[in-house]
Design an enzyme around this catalytic site. Structure first.
Site, PDB file in Angstrom:
ATOM      1  CB  SER A 153      44.226  37.933  35.505  1.00 18.93           C
ATOM      2  OG  SER A 153      45.818  38.575  35.695  1.00 18.93           O
ATOM      3  CE1 TYR A 166      42.651  42.583  38.817  1.00 20.63           C
ATOM      4  CE2 TYR A 166      45.005  41.707  38.017  1.00 20.63           C
ATOM      5  CZ  TYR A 166      43.907  42.177  37.565  1.00 20.63           C
ATOM      6  OH  TYR A 166      43.022  41.722  36.222  1.00 20.63           O
TER       7      TYR A 166
END
Length: 250
Positions: A153, A166
C-alpha cells in the site's frame, strides 16, 4: 536496434502453464489478480480463510477454462502456510509466482488502539508475507527461478492519522521485500513490491469516512500491474512500483 547481453532480455515472459499462488484471493484485489493470471494462461492456487467464497471463485475460473485450486488458508498460521505449499506442490509440482496480497486493516488513534487489533494487523500484513515467502522459496530455489509480488500500500511510505498499525505493517513489509530481493537476486528470483493508492474494495466497508469511491483505483488496475510485472523480460526486475488513481488520491 536494441541489443542485450541476455538472450531473452527483450522477450515477454509468457505465463502459460505457470503456477501462481495468490493469497487473499476470495475477494477484492486478490480475486482480480487470480482472474488476470488465469486469463493469461497461468494455473492459479487460491488462498484465503473463507472456504465457501474461495471455492466459488475457483469454480467461476474453472467455468471459464482455467485451472484453479482452492486451498483455504490462514496465512498468519505456520502450519496452514506449510499445508498450502504442500498442496500446491502435490498438485502442480512447482511454484512459479507467489502474490502476497492478504491483509486486514483496523484503524484508530494509538492511545485507544486495542492490543489484539495491533497484533492482528501486524500478523496479516507483515508476518504473513514473511511466512509465505519463507515456505514458498525452497521450491523456487530448487528450480532456479521464481517471482514474488508483495501487494502492499502507499501507506508503506505515507503516514495517515489513526493508521499506526497499518502503516507500520506496510512499511515493515516494504523493508522485508527489499531485503528479500537482495537475498535471492543471484538465484534468478525476482521480488517486487506493488504499492497502490486507495482501491475500491470491501476493505473500506468498516472504515469511517472513506475517500470518494469514484476516484479510487479499481482492483483490475492493480491486477493488471501485477501480471505485467510478471511478464517483464527475464533480463530485468522491477523492485518497487507505485500505482495511484488519476487524481492522486491516497
Amino acid at each position: 536496434m536494441v541489443s542485450s547481453s541476455h538472450p531473452n532480455a527483450q522477450e515477454i515472459t509468457k505465463l502459460d502453464g505457470k503456477v501462481a499462488v495468490i493469497t487473499g484471493a476470495s475477494k477484492g484485489i486478490g480475486k482480480a489478480i487470480a482472474s488476470a493470471f488465469a486469463a493469461a494462461g497461468a494455473k492459479v492456487v487460491l488462498a484465503a480463510r473463507t472456504r465457501e467464497t474461495l471455492e466459488q471463485v475457483a469454480s467461476d475460473l474453472k467455468e471459464n477454462g482455467a485451472e484453479a485450486l482452492a486451498v483455504p488458508t490462514d496465512v498468519t498460521d505456520v502450519a496452514a502456510v506449510q499445508r498450502l505449499v504442500e498442496q500446491t506442490l502435490d498438485t502442480y509440482q512447482r511454484v512459479d509466482i507467489l502474490v502476497n496480497n492478504a491483509g486486514i486493516g483496523y484503524f484508530g488513534p494509538v492511545v485507544d488502539f486495542a492490543l489484539d487489533d495491533w497484533d492482528a494487523v501486524l500478523d496479516s500484513n507483515l508476518k504473513a508475507v514473511y511466512l509465505c515467502a519463507k515456505y514458498m522459496l525452497p521450491s523456487m530455489l530448487a528450480q532456479g527461478s521464481g517471482q514474488i509480488i508483495n501487494v502492499l500500500s502507499i501507506a508503506a511510505k505515507v503516514p495517515f492519522e489513526a493508521s499506526a498499525a497499518y502503516c507500520a505493517a506496510k512499511a515493515g513489509a516494504l523493508a522485508l521485500t527489499k531485503v528479500l530481493a537482495a537475498e535471492v537476486r543471484q538465484q534468478n528470483i525476482r521480488v517486487t513490491a506493488v504499492l497502490p493508492g486507495s482501491v475500491h474494495t470491501p476493505f473500506w466497508d468498516d472504515v469511517p469516512e472513506p475517500p470518494d469511491f469514484e476516484q479510487m483505483l479499481k482492483p483490475e488496475h492493480v491486477a493488471g500491474t501485477v501480471v505485467s510485472v510478471c511478464q517483464q523480460p527475464l533480463g530485468m526486475v522491477t523492485e518497487e512500483i507505485v500505482v495511484m488513481p488519476p487524481l492522486g488520491i491516497l
